[in-house]
Design a protein around this motif. Structure first.
Motif, PDB file in Angstrom:
ATOM      1  N   PRO A 159      -3.032  -2.527   4.656  1.00 19.62           N
ATOM      2  CA  PRO A 159      -4.489  -2.696   4.547  1.00 19.62           C
ATOM      3  C   PRO A 159      -4.975  -4.089   4.947  1.00 19.62           C
ATOM      4  CG  PRO A 159      -3.664  -1.531   2.639  1.00 19.62           C
ATOM      5  CD  PRO A 159      -2.462  -2.000   3.412  1.00 19.62           C
ATOM      6  N   THR A 199      -2.354   3.506   4.139  1.00 16.05           N
ATOM      7  CA  THR A 199      -1.968   3.730   2.748  1.00 16.05           C
ATOM      8  C   THR A 199      -1.312   5.094   2.578  1.00 16.05           C
ATOM      9  OG1 THR A 199      -3.773   2.312   1.996  1.00 16.05           O
ATOM     10  CG2 THR A 199      -2.812   3.802   0.372  1.00 16.05           C
ATOM     11  N   ILE A 216       1.984  -0.021   2.193  1.00 18.58           N
ATOM     12  CA  ILE A 216       0.952  -0.027   1.152  1.00 18.58           C
ATOM     13  C   ILE A 216       0.470  -1.446   0.845  1.00 18.58           C
ATOM     14  CG2 ILE A 216       0.584   0.355  -1.313  1.00 18.58           C
ATOM     15  CD1 ILE A 216       2.187   2.902  -1.056  1.00 18.58           C
TER      16      ILE A 216
END
Length: 94
Positions: free
Chosen positions: A54, A80, A50
């Motif tokens: 990204p 995610t 998480i």
């Protein structure tokens, strides 16, 4: 007055998020090693995905593979979701 590039601020913020998230994931991984708890292992993986996933997709894979904005966003969402599934498994799997 000094003008700040918004892209530089965005990158610095994303990098700080990834670094702090990886520190937290490192603590969870240390908890896994110390207590031999598989739940902590999956928690560490989830937090790492998480927090750093990204950034890796947006600033690493997207330019490297010449991904479109839509493909880049889809990659961010997938990583995610994978992180959230790992955290869910760590909480429900015990």
């Amino acid at each position: 007055m000094v003008a700040v590039d918004p892209a530089a601020v965005l990158f610095a913020t994303a990098l700080a998020t990834a670094v702090v998230g990886l520190v937290v994931a490192g603590y969870a991984y240390r908890g896994y090693r110390r207590n031999d708890s598989l739940a902590m292992f999956y928690l560490a993986i989830g937090i790492g995905l998480i927090a750093a996933g990204p950034v890796v997709v947006s600033y690493g894979l997207a330019p490297l593979l010449s991904l479109s904005d839509a493909a880049s966003l889809l990659g961010v969402l997938w990583v995610t979701i994978a992180g959230l599934v790992a955290i869910l498994y760590s909480l429900e799997g015990t």
